[in-house]
Enzyme design. Structure first.
Site, mmCIF file in Angstrom:
data_model
loop_
_atom_site.group_PDB
_atom_site.id
_atom_site.type_symbol
_atom_site.label_atom_id
_atom_site.label_comp_id
_atom_site.label_asym_id
_atom_site.label_seq_id
_atom_site.Cartn_x
_atom_site.Cartn_y
_atom_site.Cartn_z
ATOM 1 N N ASN A 15 0.943 -1.143 -0.103
ATOM 2 C CA ASN A 15 -0.132 -0.066 0.079
ATOM 3 C C ASN A 15 0.804 1.027 -0.086
ATOM 4 O O ASN A 15 1.419 1.594 1.201
ATOM 5 C CB ASN A 15 -0.982 -0.037 1.233
ATOM 6 C CG ASN A 15 -2.004 1.134 1.058
ATOM 7 O OD1 ASN A 15 -1.865 1.844 0.500
ATOM 8 N ND2 ASN A 15 -2.673 1.137 2.047
ATOM 9 N N ARG A 98 -2.584 -2.058 -3.412
ATOM 10 C CA ARG A 98 -3.943 -1.397 -3.299
ATOM 11 C C ARG A 98 -3.815 -0.308 -4.114
ATOM 12 O O ARG A 98 -2.783 0.558 -3.957
ATOM 13 C CB ARG A 98 -4.009 -0.886 -1.821
ATOM 14 C CG ARG A 98 -5.201 -0.132 -1.442
ATOM 15 C CD ARG A 98 -5.122 0.535 -0.309
ATOM 16 N NE ARG A 98 -6.288 1.192 0.065
ATOM 17 C CZ ARG A 98 -6.501 2.475 0.629
ATOM 18 N NH1 ARG A 98 -5.234 3.220 1.121
ATOM 19 N NH2 ARG A 98 -7.587 3.080 0.904
ATOM 20 N N HIS A 186 -13.247 1.910 0.511
ATOM 21 C CA HIS A 186 -13.459 0.942 1.517
ATOM 22 C C HIS A 186 -13.862 -0.500 1.004
ATOM 23 O O HIS A 186 -14.486 -1.231 1.737
ATOM 24 C CB HIS A 186 -14.263 1.200 2.734
ATOM 25 C CG HIS A 186 -13.683 2.469 3.514
ATOM 26 N ND1 HIS A 186 -14.692 3.339 4.080
ATOM 27 C CD2 HIS A 186 -12.411 2.830 4.033
ATOM 28 C CE1 HIS A 186 -13.847 4.191 4.886
ATOM 29 N NE2 HIS A 186 -12.678 4.038 4.713
ATOM 30 N N ARG A 247 -13.201 14.847 8.418
ATOM 31 C CA ARG A 247 -14.115 15.007 6.997
ATOM 32 C C ARG A 247 -15.373 15.467 7.591
ATOM 33 O O ARG A 247 -15.971 14.942 8.242
ATOM 34 C CB ARG A 247 -13.986 14.018 6.183
ATOM 35 C CG ARG A 247 -12.463 13.652 5.584
ATOM 36 C CD ARG A 247 -12.432 12.497 4.779
ATOM 37 N NE ARG A 247 -11.258 11.856 4.465
ATOM 38 C CZ ARG A 247 -10.891 10.572 4.290
ATOM 39 N NH1 ARG A 247 -12.071 9.863 4.428
ATOM 40 N NH2 ARG A 247 -9.884 10.158 4.084
ATOM 41 N N GLU A 391 -8.155 -5.668 5.377
ATOM 42 C CA GLU A 391 -8.266 -5.400 4.040
ATOM 43 C C GLU A 391 -7.046 -5.821 3.324
ATOM 44 O O GLU A 391 -6.988 -6.342 2.275
ATOM 45 C CB GLU A 391 -8.034 -3.867 4.021
ATOM 46 C CG GLU A 391 -9.277 -3.009 4.587
ATOM 47 C CD GLU A 391 -9.241 -1.539 4.265
ATOM 48 O OE1 GLU A 391 -9.301 -1.112 3.456
ATOM 49 O OE2 GLU A 391 -9.242 -0.931 5.663
#
Length: 410
Positions: A15, A98, A186, A247, A391
């Site tokens: 990643n 990823r 996600h 956010r 993940e």
């Protein structure tokens, strides 16, 4: 002995961020197992650090002030830690990358080719902070490895969303020319949660209807019908939807004009404010959920307000998705750092929903467990599941699946 020595089918998951490189090595020979994982942070700076965990011997390593000039140097250092340097790298079956944004065309995991890299680059305007470093990680890995490599896209899981759910009511030319539509994120987490829920429920994935909540610093929800995503809260970027740590989630777009005219902020400054200075942090000055809960319970009204706004937004989408699924919901899933660890948040989300078949069991909800479990009452129509997401494992499984499907592995 290095962790690679005992592996017969190794998948390395990468990643790549703008100044970081996270990694995990999996043995996929029989039952998938993570052998080692870590992160190279602050690449190119004097504050660079490496954290590495060898899970075979339960050994942690923290290296501070390590000179790592670029992503290529970082990956070489990772290979040393994994004992995969030089000819040992040939022990890898594949590398899974990823990639945050696949745009409209990259809708499933794909073996990396020049065409795939070009498509990732074309999607970069939709994820300018993520796709370029993702692509850099791919290019560096191609230089160092001879094994097949696979790109796994965060957006791919949501490619089944129907057009009426992904279209924004803006001029159609904006969609056609700029690709502005809902994509969702996600995705690897939701794929993992769907797989785990199907196994727990004893159903085929194609029969499962769930509402999944990935609640962490970044937070989103997804409505999954017959094993396919039909709606999700995040949009063309991860800014839309739920209230998050920093956010804002859903807002009136005209707020941007107000900020520009009344605060004299330009587009970059507004983007920074909405992504980095809003959400829970913006309302109460704190982004850690544990601290917000403690302050709220101690009587802080501003922390209580932040918490109430956060919960209200989640329940708003929960109601919408319950209707999207016509009330036919097998399970409500909680995952992510907050979703997995906070009994209080789960309780607040599920409060007084008995009329809809959602009945949380207080004792089960507060059990101190870190494994997958159900927390509903015996008479609850809807199962309530807490599923720790993974993940990296999902990327490893998808990588192996693509390679075996295409018979690239020897």
């Amino acid at each position: 002995m290095g962790p690679s020595k005992a592996i017969t089918k190794a998948i390395l998951v990468l990643n790549s961020g703008s100044s970081s490189l996270k990694y995990a090595l999996y043995n996929m020979a029989s039952s998938p197992a993570c052998v080692a994982k870590g992160n190279v942070a602050a690449i190119g700076s004097s504050k660079c650090s490496i954290t590495h965990t060898n899970l075979q011997v339960a050994q942690d390593m923290n290296l501070q002030g390590t000179a790592v000039a670029d992503h290529k140097s970082a990956l070489k250092r990772i290979l040393e830690l994994l004992h995969l340097e030089k000819e040992q790298s040939d022990r890898l079956y594949g590398v899974g990358h990823r990639v945050v944004h696949g745009g409209e065309h990259l809708t499933r995991p794909m073996v990396i080719s020049e065409q795939v890299k070009k498509a990732i680059e074309q999607a970069s305007p939709l994820a300018p902070l993520h796709n370029p470093p993702n692509l850099e990680g791919i290019r560096v890995a191609e230089e160092l490895f001879h094994c097949p490599q696979v790109a796994v896209f965060d957006t791919a899981f949501h490619s089944s969303i129907p057009s009426y759910a992904y279209m924004y009511a803006v001029p159609y030319a904006v969609y056609k020319e700029l690709g502005v539509r809902r994509y969702g994120f996600h995705g690897t987490s939701y794929q993992f949660l769907l797989d785990q829920a199907a196994m727990y429920l004893g159903q085929a994935k194609e029969e499962v209807n769930v509402i999944a909540c990935h609640l962490g610093a970044g937070a989103s929800m997804a409505a999954i019908q017959n094993g396919k995503c039909i709606d999700t809260t995040m949009g063309v970027t991860p800014l839309e939807g739920l209230v998050m740590a920093t956010r804002c989630g859903d807002i009136d777009p005209a707020i941007c004009n107000i900020l520009a005219s009344q605060r004299n902020l330009d587009a970059d400054q507004i983007n920074h404010l909405l992504n980095k200075e809003s959400g829970l942090q913006g309302i109460c000055g704190e982004k850690d959920m544990k601290g917000i809960l403690e302050a709220s319970e101690a009587g802080s009204q501003i922390h209580k307000l932040a918490l109430d706004v956060y919960i209200h937004r989640i329940r708003k989408y929960l109601g919408a998705y319950f209707f999207h699924l016509q009330g036919n919901v097998d399970a409500l899933i909680f995952s992510g750092g907050v979703g997995e660890s906070s009994a209080k948040i789960r309780d607040m989300i599920c409060a007084k929903l008995g009329a809809f078949g959602i009945n949380i069991d207080d004792a089960k909800n507060h059990e101190n467990k870190t494994t997958m479990r159900d927390i509903q009452k015996f008479d609850s129509k809807v199962k309530i599941l807490v599923i720790p997401t993974d993940e990296e494992l999902c990327i490893a499984e998808q990588t192996l699946g693509v390679l075996e499907e295409q018979k690239i592995l020897q």
